[in-house]
Design an enzyme around this catalytic site. Structure first.
Site, PDB file in Angstrom:
ATOM      1  N   ARG A 147       0.814  -1.239   0.000  1.00  0.00           N
ATOM      2  CA  ARG A 147       0.000   0.000   0.000  1.00  0.00           C
ATOM      3  C   ARG A 147       0.843   1.283   0.000  1.00  0.00           C
ATOM      4  O   ARG A 147       0.365   2.343   0.374  1.00  0.00           O
ATOM      5  CB  ARG A 147      -0.961   0.021   1.184  1.00  0.00           C
ATOM      6  CG  ARG A 147      -1.967  -1.101   1.148  1.00  0.00           C
ATOM      7  CD  ARG A 147      -3.156  -0.814   2.026  1.00  0.00           C
ATOM      8  NE  ARG A 147      -4.086  -1.915   1.947  1.00  0.00           N
ATOM      9  CZ  ARG A 147      -4.015  -3.002   2.708  1.00  0.00           C
ATOM     10  NH1 ARG A 147      -3.066  -3.101   3.622  1.00  0.00           N
ATOM     11  NH2 ARG A 147      -4.893  -3.963   2.565  1.00  0.00           N
ATOM     12  N   LYS A 149       3.372  11.561 -10.743  1.00  0.00           N
ATOM     13  CA  LYS A 149       2.616  10.655 -11.625  1.00  0.00           C
ATOM     14  C   LYS A 149       3.429   9.379 -11.820  1.00  0.00           C
ATOM     15  O   LYS A 149       4.587   9.427 -12.256  1.00  0.00           O
ATOM     16  CB  LYS A 149       2.371  11.298 -12.989  1.00  0.00           C
ATOM     17  CG  LYS A 149       1.176  12.233 -13.005  1.00  0.00           C
ATOM     18  CD  LYS A 149       0.862  12.645 -14.436  1.00  0.00           C
ATOM     19  CE  LYS A 149      -0.301  13.632 -14.484  1.00  0.00           C
ATOM     20  NZ  LYS A 149      -0.553  14.131 -15.842  1.00  0.00           N
ATOM     21  N   GLU A 186      10.298  19.455 -24.092  1.00  0.00           N
ATOM     22  CA  GLU A 186       9.450  19.677 -22.906  1.00  0.00           C
ATOM     23  C   GLU A 186       9.902  20.941 -22.150  1.00  0.00           C
ATOM     24  O   GLU A 186       9.091  21.638 -21.549  1.00  0.00           O
ATOM     25  CB  GLU A 186       9.486  18.463 -21.974  1.00  0.00           C
ATOM     26  CG  GLU A 186       8.964  17.166 -22.597  1.00  0.00           C
ATOM     27  CD  GLU A 186       7.435  17.022 -22.610  1.00  0.00           C
ATOM     28  OE1 GLU A 186       6.733  17.908 -22.077  1.00  0.00           O
ATOM     29  OE2 GLU A 186       6.953  16.013 -23.162  1.00  0.00           O
ATOM     30  N   LYS A 189       7.573  23.324 -13.509  1.00  0.00           N
ATOM     31  CA  LYS A 189       6.817  22.080 -13.297  1.00  0.00           C
ATOM     32  C   LYS A 189       6.348  21.994 -11.839  1.00  0.00           C
ATOM     33  O   LYS A 189       5.187  21.665 -11.563  1.00  0.00           O
ATOM     34  CB  LYS A 189       7.698  20.866 -13.661  1.00  0.00           C
ATOM     35  CG  LYS A 189       7.067  19.513 -13.383  1.00  0.00           C
ATOM     36  CD  LYS A 189       6.097  19.080 -14.453  1.00  0.00           C
ATOM     37  CE  LYS A 189       5.188  17.953 -14.004  1.00  0.00           C
ATOM     38  NZ  LYS A 189       5.455  16.663 -14.567  1.00  0.00           N
ATOM     39  N   GLU A 215      -4.292  17.283 -11.189  1.00  0.00           N
ATOM     40  CA  GLU A 215      -4.714  17.633 -12.547  1.00  0.00           C
ATOM     41  C   GLU A 215      -6.215  17.909 -12.657  1.00  0.00           C
ATOM     42  O   GLU A 215      -6.911  17.352 -13.504  1.00  0.00           O
ATOM     43  CB  GLU A 215      -4.292  16.545 -13.551  1.00  0.00           C
ATOM     44  CG  GLU A 215      -4.307  17.066 -14.977  1.00  0.00           C
ATOM     45  CD  GLU A 215      -3.649  16.148 -16.006  1.00  0.00           C
ATOM     46  OE1 GLU A 215      -2.561  15.636 -15.713  1.00  0.00           O
ATOM     47  OE2 GLU A 215      -4.246  15.987 -17.065  1.00  0.00           O
ATOM     48  N   ARG A 261      -2.925  21.885 -14.229  1.00  0.00           N
ATOM     49  CA  ARG A 261      -1.873  20.937 -14.649  1.00  0.00           C
ATOM     50  C   ARG A 261      -2.077  20.460 -16.081  1.00  0.00           C
ATOM     51  O   ARG A 261      -1.144  20.009 -16.737  1.00  0.00           O
ATOM     52  CB  ARG A 261      -1.823  19.755 -13.662  1.00  0.00           C
ATOM     53  CG  ARG A 261      -0.622  18.853 -13.867  1.00  0.00           C
ATOM     54  CD  ARG A 261      -0.376  17.922 -12.694  1.00  0.00           C
ATOM     55  NE  ARG A 261       0.709  17.005 -12.990  1.00  0.00           N
ATOM     56  CZ  ARG A 261       1.280  16.175 -12.118  1.00  0.00           C
ATOM     57  NH1 ARG A 261       0.848  16.171 -10.862  1.00  0.00           N
ATOM     58  NH2 ARG A 261       2.249  15.366 -12.474  1.00  0.00           N
ATOM     59  N   ASN A 313      -0.086  19.576 -20.909  1.00  0.00           N
ATOM     60  CA  ASN A 313      -0.394  18.730 -22.075  1.00  0.00           C
ATOM     61  C   ASN A 313      -0.318  19.500 -23.391  1.00  0.00           C
ATOM     62  O   ASN A 313      -0.743  18.992 -24.432  1.00  0.00           O
ATOM     63  CB  ASN A 313      -1.799  18.108 -21.927  1.00  0.00           C
ATOM     64  CG  ASN A 313      -1.847  17.163 -20.750  1.00  0.00           C
ATOM     65  OD1 ASN A 313      -0.825  16.605 -20.360  1.00  0.00           O
ATOM     66  ND2 ASN A 313      -3.017  16.996 -20.158  1.00  0.00           N
ATOM     67  N   HIS A 342       0.343  17.856 -26.738  1.00  0.00           N
ATOM     68  CA  HIS A 342       0.210  16.407 -26.553  1.00  0.00           C
ATOM     69  C   HIS A 342      -1.009  15.811 -27.273  1.00  0.00           C
ATOM     70  O   HIS A 342      -1.042  14.611 -27.505  1.00  0.00           O
ATOM     71  CB  HIS A 342       0.159  16.044 -25.063  1.00  0.00           C
ATOM     72  CG  HIS A 342       1.521  16.103 -24.399  1.00  0.00           C
ATOM     73  ND1 HIS A 342       2.269  17.264 -24.371  1.00  0.00           N
ATOM     74  CD2 HIS A 342       2.274  15.174 -23.771  1.00  0.00           C
ATOM     75  CE1 HIS A 342       3.414  17.028 -23.741  1.00  0.00           C
ATOM     76  NE2 HIS A 342       3.443  15.762 -23.362  1.00  0.00           N
ATOM     77  N   HIS A 362       0.258  12.779 -29.161  1.00  0.00           N
ATOM     78  CA  HIS A 362      -0.126  11.399 -28.837  1.00  0.00           C
ATOM     79  C   HIS A 362      -0.623  10.673 -30.085  1.00  0.00           C
ATOM     80  O   HIS A 362      -0.329   9.492 -30.295  1.00  0.00           O
ATOM     81  CB  HIS A 362      -1.226  11.377 -27.769  1.00  0.00           C
ATOM     82  CG  HIS A 362      -0.703  11.591 -26.385  1.00  0.00           C
ATOM     83  ND1 HIS A 362      -1.497  12.035 -25.350  1.00  0.00           N
ATOM     84  CD2 HIS A 362       0.540  11.432 -25.863  1.00  0.00           C
ATOM     85  CE1 HIS A 362      -0.758  12.135 -24.248  1.00  0.00           C
ATOM     86  NE2 HIS A 362       0.467  11.777 -24.539  1.00  0.00           N
ATOM     87  N   HIS A 406       9.027  10.605 -27.888  1.00  0.00           N
ATOM     88  CA  HIS A 406       7.885  11.358 -27.350  1.00  0.00           C
ATOM     89  C   HIS A 406       8.063  12.872 -27.557  1.00  0.00           C
ATOM     90  O   HIS A 406       7.158  13.552 -28.035  1.00  0.00           O
ATOM     91  CB  HIS A 406       7.720  11.014 -25.863  1.00  0.00           C
ATOM     92  CG  HIS A 406       6.665  11.808 -25.168  1.00  0.00           C
ATOM     93  ND1 HIS A 406       5.316  11.639 -25.426  1.00  0.00           N
ATOM     94  CD2 HIS A 406       6.750  12.817 -24.258  1.00  0.00           C
ATOM     95  CE1 HIS A 406       4.629  12.502 -24.680  1.00  0.00           C
ATOM     96  NE2 HIS A 406       5.466  13.215 -23.973  1.00  0.00           N
TER      97      HIS A 406
HETATM   98  N1  GLY Z   1       3.746  15.129 -17.654  1.00  0.00           N
HETATM   99  C1  GLY Z   1       2.592  15.873 -17.348  1.00  0.00           C
HETATM  100  C2  GLY Z   1       2.298  15.955 -15.907  1.00  0.00           C
HETATM  101  O1  GLY Z   1       3.113  15.582 -15.095  1.00  0.00           O
HETATM  102  O2  GLY Z   1       1.239  16.373 -15.552  1.00  0.00           O
END
Ligand code: GLY
Length: 385
Positions: A148, A170, A212, A254, A264, A268, A272, A275, A279, A292
């Site tokens: 957990r 993430k 990025e 960031k 998000e 946040r 994107n 993207h 994508h 990417h």
């Molecule tokens: N890579 C996008 C984020 O971390 O939200």
């Protein structure tokens, strides 16, 4: 054949450039990510992997530690990191997973749990991820879910992972149906960047990561964009006078976005930018032959163009962005496929976002927002790649 040879030459040059690391440097800059009890620092240094090992051990406070890494990185950098961890008394198991996005799957995750158990890890143990996005996302999710949740620290070794994937918590794996469909928000206890590790990174990957970085400047910080514009080649050449401030500022952006919207809910989503189409391009390429960051570079130019056409951004915004991406050697032209192919790929994002797509538009260099659009509004009738 010629292209392959060129890549090999780049790799050979990059490897020679790496030299022998001593690993005992010190922190040169720190970015704090303020998330209440989940707060942590992103620490930047040069040639300090052994010191990172000691600092990571202090953050984790764990007797048993697993390093999750990928082959090329493991060979070069894991020994110094292990030395630092062991100097603080940690019992270290080095787990090397195959590189590449295909590794980020449930099977590899299961193998990691097996290794954690074999190593006698319990709730007081910790994980260190060492590598790019694959090591970070997979190792991070293993840490998020084992018993957990156990603590972890990130030691990213690619530009992309340094400025983006390692910050913000993430973690996750892919399913056959799509990327990152299983995961968790699990903030690291610390993020440690060693700029020396970038010397072994092929220039093409440095550029893809720089996409990025340019993205952060384009959506958030006009002054960073102004500063970076004449220095992008120096960044790719790893001029320390440029790399340190560029990484520091990009990590700070960031961190700031994550602080204001950890899960998000809105802000946040600005990350994107580029993207949506990016994508779709990666998907059509079956994630092969295009990195990417390269797909995102193309997607950003497209999104900037649409931002102008939709009346959000002043004329010239797209041209400025495109110029700096091209000077970084990044592709900017959308691969030639029918509109219908892109529409159906974009529709997957629509499903994920529950109706319309939160399309990120620029309001000029350094300022962005999201607009809810249908795929057909994003790619209007008559649009051609
Ligand atoms: N890579 C996008 C984020 O971390 O939200």
């Amino acid at each position: 054949m010629a292209a392959r040879k060129a890549t090999q030459n780049i790799k050979a040059r990059a490897t020679r450039g790496a030299g022998r690391l001593r690993g005992r440097g010190r922190v040169r800059a720190t970015v704090h990510v303020a998330l209440g009890e989940r707060s942590y620092d992103v620490e930047l240094g040069d040639d300090w992997l052994e010191t990172i090992g000691r600092r990571a051990a202090d953050k984790l406070g764990a007797e048993r530690v697993a390093i999750v890494t990928v082959p090329s990185v493991a060979r070069r950098y894991a020994p110094l990191l292990t030395k630092g961890l062991a100097a603080r008394g940690a019992k270290v198991d080095r787990i090397v997973v195959p590189d590449g996005d295909a590794t980020k799957n449930l099977k590899q995750l299961g193998l990691l749990y097996d290794r954690f158990l074999e190593h006698g890890m319990d709730r007081s143990s910790g994980v260190v991820t060492l590598g790019g996005g694959v090591a970070g996302d997979l190792g991070g999710f293993a840490a998020a879910s084992f018993l957990r949740g156990i603590p972890f620290v990130q030691v990213p070794t690619t530009v992309l992972a340094m400025v983006d994937a390692s910050i913000g918590g993430k973690t996750g794996v892919n399913l056959a149906q799509g990327k990152n469909l299983v995961g968790a928000f699990h903030q690291p206890k610390g993020v440690f960047l060693d700029m020396a590790t970038l010397r072994s990174l092929p220039r093409r990957e440095r550029a893809a990561g720089a996409a990025e970085l340019i993205k952060h400047a384009a959506i958030w910080d006009a002054s960073l964009f102004d500063w970076l514009e004449p220095r992008i080649e120096a960044f790719l050449d790893l001029d320390p006078k440029v790399v340190l401030p560029a990484l520091e500022r990009s990590c700070a952006i960031k961190g700031e976005v994550v602080e204001r919207d950890e899960r998000e809910g809105g802000l946040r989503k600005l990350l994107n930018f580029g993207h949506t189409l990016g994508h779709a391009i990666e998907k059509h390429a079956r994630y092969r032959g295009i990195l990417h960051g390269e797909a995102v570079a193309i997607g950003m130019v497209f999104a900037a163009q649409r931002s102008e056409e939709l009346g959000f951004a002043p004329a010239g915004t797209r041209a400025r962005l495109q110029a700096v991406l091209e000077r970084a050697g990044l592709p900017t032209r959308v691969p030639n496929r029918p509109r219908s192919a892109y529409l159906s790929a974009i529709a997957v994002d629509k499903k994920k976002q529950g109706g319309k797509i939160h399309f990120v538009v620029l309001e000029g260099i350094g300022k962005s927002s999201t607009v809810a659009l249908t795929p057909r509004e994003i790619l209007p009738a008559g649009w051609r790649a």
